[in-house]
Motif scaffolding. Sequence first.
Motif, PDB file in Angstrom:
ATOM      1  N   ALA A  60      -3.866  -6.733   9.194  1.00 54.81           N
ATOM      2  CA  ALA A  60      -4.276  -5.756   8.189  1.00 54.81           C
ATOM      3  C   ALA A  60      -4.763  -4.475   8.842  1.00 54.81           C
ATOM      4  N   ASP A  61      -4.301  -3.376   8.319  1.00 54.02           N
ATOM      5  CA  ASP A  61      -4.808  -2.046   8.656  1.00 54.02           C
ATOM      6  C   ASP A  61      -4.556  -1.198   7.417  1.00 54.02           C
ATOM      7  N   ARG A  62      -5.607  -0.900   6.693  1.00 48.73           N
ATOM      8  CA  ARG A  62      -5.449  -0.208   5.408  1.00 48.73           C
ATOM      9  C   ARG A  62      -4.886   1.192   5.561  1.00 48.73           C
ATOM     10  N   THR A  63      -5.135   1.827   6.693  1.00 48.97           N
ATOM     11  CA  THR A  63      -4.565   3.154   6.910  1.00 48.97           C
ATOM     12  C   THR A  63      -3.047   3.080   6.942  1.00 48.97           C
ATOM     13  N   THR A  65      -0.967   0.515   5.775  1.00 48.83           N
ATOM     14  CA  THR A  65      -0.370   0.120   4.502  1.00 48.83           C
ATOM     15  C   THR A  65      -0.595   1.188   3.441  1.00 48.83           C
ATOM     16  N   GLY A  66      -1.718   1.913   3.524  1.00 48.02           N
ATOM     17  CA  GLY A  66      -1.968   3.010   2.585  1.00 48.02           C
ATOM     18  C   GLY A  66      -0.960   4.138   2.762  1.00 48.02           C
ATOM     19  N   TRP A  70       2.014   0.836  -0.212  1.00 44.74           N
ATOM     20  CA  TRP A  70       2.189  -0.544  -0.649  1.00 44.74           C
ATOM     21  C   TRP A  70       0.950  -1.020  -1.382  1.00 44.74           C
ATOM     22  N   ARG A  71       1.157  -1.825  -2.396  1.00 45.93           N
ATOM     23  CA  ARG A  71       0.072  -2.356  -3.210  1.00 45.93           C
ATOM     24  C   ARG A  71       0.242  -3.859  -3.356  1.00 45.93           C
ATOM     25  N   ARG A 100      -5.363  -7.482  -1.171  1.00 44.92           N
ATOM     26  CA  ARG A 100      -6.118  -6.786  -0.119  1.00 44.92           C
ATOM     27  C   ARG A 100      -5.224  -6.072   0.886  1.00 44.92           C
ATOM     28  N   SER A 101      -3.932  -6.038   0.663  1.00 48.38           N
ATOM     29  CA  SER A 101      -2.962  -5.347   1.520  1.00 48.38           C
ATOM     30  C   SER A 101      -2.930  -5.851   2.945  1.00 48.38           C
ATOM     31  N   CYS A 102      -3.231  -7.132   3.160  1.00 50.91           N
ATOM     32  CA  CYS A 102      -3.025  -7.720   4.482  1.00 50.91           C
ATOM     33  C   CYS A 102      -1.624  -8.326   4.490  1.00 50.91           C
TER      34      CYS A 102
END
Length: 158
Positions: A60-63, A65-66, A70-71, A100-102
């Motif tokens: 996971a890295d929200r930056t 996937t953001g 992606w959702r 959680r976008s992982c």
Amino acid sequence: MTGTLIAPVIPSSAAPRPARAPAAARALPLAVPPALSRPPALGRDVVYGLAHVDRSGRVADRTVTGALGWRGGDLLTLTAEAGVVVIRRDPAGLITLPPRSCIPIPAALRHRCGLVPGDPVLLTAVPAEDTLTAYSLAVVDQALAALILFPAHKGGDR
């Protein structure tokens, strides 16, 4: 024991010391790879992140996937080979992105890539291609060695 005493060899505090630049002011030479006079610029169309494979096989890295937009609920297709996992958003995909976008990497793909829990991975997102790629650091190390350390040897032989 009668003899003359030898005077101690202690420099006096009044003696001038040679001038010396402070440690922070001295410039040390930097190692520059022979093939590169300056580092290449990062592409603006790629977003990078660093993550670890968790005990359930997720990264996971929200930056990252953001940047892809992606959702949770998006369907994904994952492919893998030798230390690299390629993830694409795909309406026919078999993996569902959790809220959680992982990114869940199935055990069979982790095994194929040699990834185990705790392993760090370099994540690269290319929004124009709607693709996320996870590289094991062993693959990154091999690429750096081939490119920077041994530019004449493209086969990775050290």
